[in-house]
Design a protein around this motif. Structure first.
Motif, short mmCIF file in Angstrom:
data_model
loop_
_atom_site.label_atom_id
_atom_site.label_comp_id
_atom_site.label_asym_id
_atom_site.label_seq_id
_atom_site.Cartn_x
_atom_site.Cartn_y
_atom_site.Cartn_z
N VAL A 65 0.85 -1.20 0.00
CA VAL A 65 0.00 0.00 0.00
C VAL A 65 0.88 1.24 0.00
N TRP A 66 1.92 1.24 0.84
CA TRP A 66 2.80 2.40 0.90
C TRP A 66 3.48 2.62 -0.46
N LYS A 67 3.90 1.54 -1.10
CA LYS A 67 4.53 1.64 -2.42
C LYS A 67 3.55 2.23 -3.42
N ALA A 68 2.31 1.75 -3.41
CA ALA A 68 1.30 2.27 -4.33
C ALA A 68 1.02 3.75 -4.08
N VAL A 69 0.94 4.12 -2.81
CA VAL A 69 0.68 5.53 -2.48
C VAL A 69 1.85 6.39 -2.91
N SER A 70 3.07 5.94 -2.62
CA SER A 70 4.24 6.75 -3.01
C SER A 70 4.35 6.86 -4.54
N ASP A 71 4.03 5.78 -5.25
CA ASP A 71 4.03 5.84 -6.72
C ASP A 71 2.98 6.83 -7.22
N LYS A 72 1.82 6.80 -6.59
CA LYS A 72 0.73 7.69 -6.99
C LYS A 72 1.11 9.15 -6.72
N LEU A 73 1.78 9.39 -5.59
CA LEU A 73 2.16 10.76 -5.27
C LEU A 73 3.20 11.31 -6.24
N LYS A 74 3.98 10.44 -6.87
CA LYS A 74 4.99 10.87 -7.83
C LYS A 74 4.36 11.30 -9.16
N GLN A 75 3.15 10.84 -9.41
CA GLN A 75 2.47 11.20 -10.64
C GLN A 75 1.96 12.64 -10.55
#
Length: 188
Positions: free
Chosen positions: A101-111
């Motif tokens: 979940v943290w990885k997905a959130v951090s990836d989303k925040l980079k977009q």
């Protein structure tokens, strides 16, 4: 040989389960990517499979040697070990999910899209709230320390007041009976 045949069947079944549940995600160029989380998951599954096979081997050995009374005693131990393994697996699965979940959130925040902007705004707002909460907690601790200091002062003043009251009562007795104390001590 029939116990070893069963063990081989179980090992094959576990191998099929492991292969079906452990596929690495496909990357657009056609290669499979092994991320840290996948490696952790595979490692955990392998350790669980080894543990289950060891339990079955021990159970088979105890049946072969006719140690039914020992097997009954050890059964509860094995059940406890299995429960501990299940709990450990569950905890590690939860940790893995948190990492994902943290990885997905951090990836989303980079977009850079509206959802990411909204998530960044929510994150910033949450950080502001957390810092305010921490500041208020610090102020609360300081006020509590001040209250404790005042309570200590109050107790000290109360002790001094009682001490002065005893001194005043002693002086009052001496005035009412002048020389009484001195007279008694010299008379002995």
């Amino acid at each position: 040989m029939d116990v070893y045949g069963e063990l081989e069947d179980v090992a094959l079944a576990l191998e099929k389960v492991a292969l079906m549940g452990c596929h690495a995600p496909e990357v657009p160029n056609g290669k499979k990517e092994n991320s840290n989380t996948d490696i952790l998951r595979i490692k955990e599954q392998m350790s669980n499979q080894c543990f289950e096979m060891m339990v079955k081997i021990r159970a088979s050995k105890s049946k072969i040697h006719g140690e039914s009374s020992d097997a009954e005693k050890d059964e509860s131990e094995y059940e406890n070990e299995i429960e501990e393994a299940k709990i450990s697996h569950c905890n590690k699965t939860l940790a893995l999910h948190r990492m994902q979940v943290w990885k997905a959130v951090s990836d989303k925040l980079k977009q850079s899209d509206t959802e990411a902007d909204a998530m960044r705004a929510t994150t910033n707002h949450t950080q502001d709230l957390c810092s305010k909460v921490m500041k208020l907690q610090q102020e609360s601790r300081e006020l509590q320390d001040q209250i404790i200091g005042l309570q200590k002062q109050k107790l000290e003043l109360k002790r001094l007041t009682h001490e002065k009251m005893r001194e005043m009562e002693e002086l009052k007795r001496v005035r009412e009976h002048p020389g009484g104390k001195y007279w008694r001590s010299t008379r002995k």
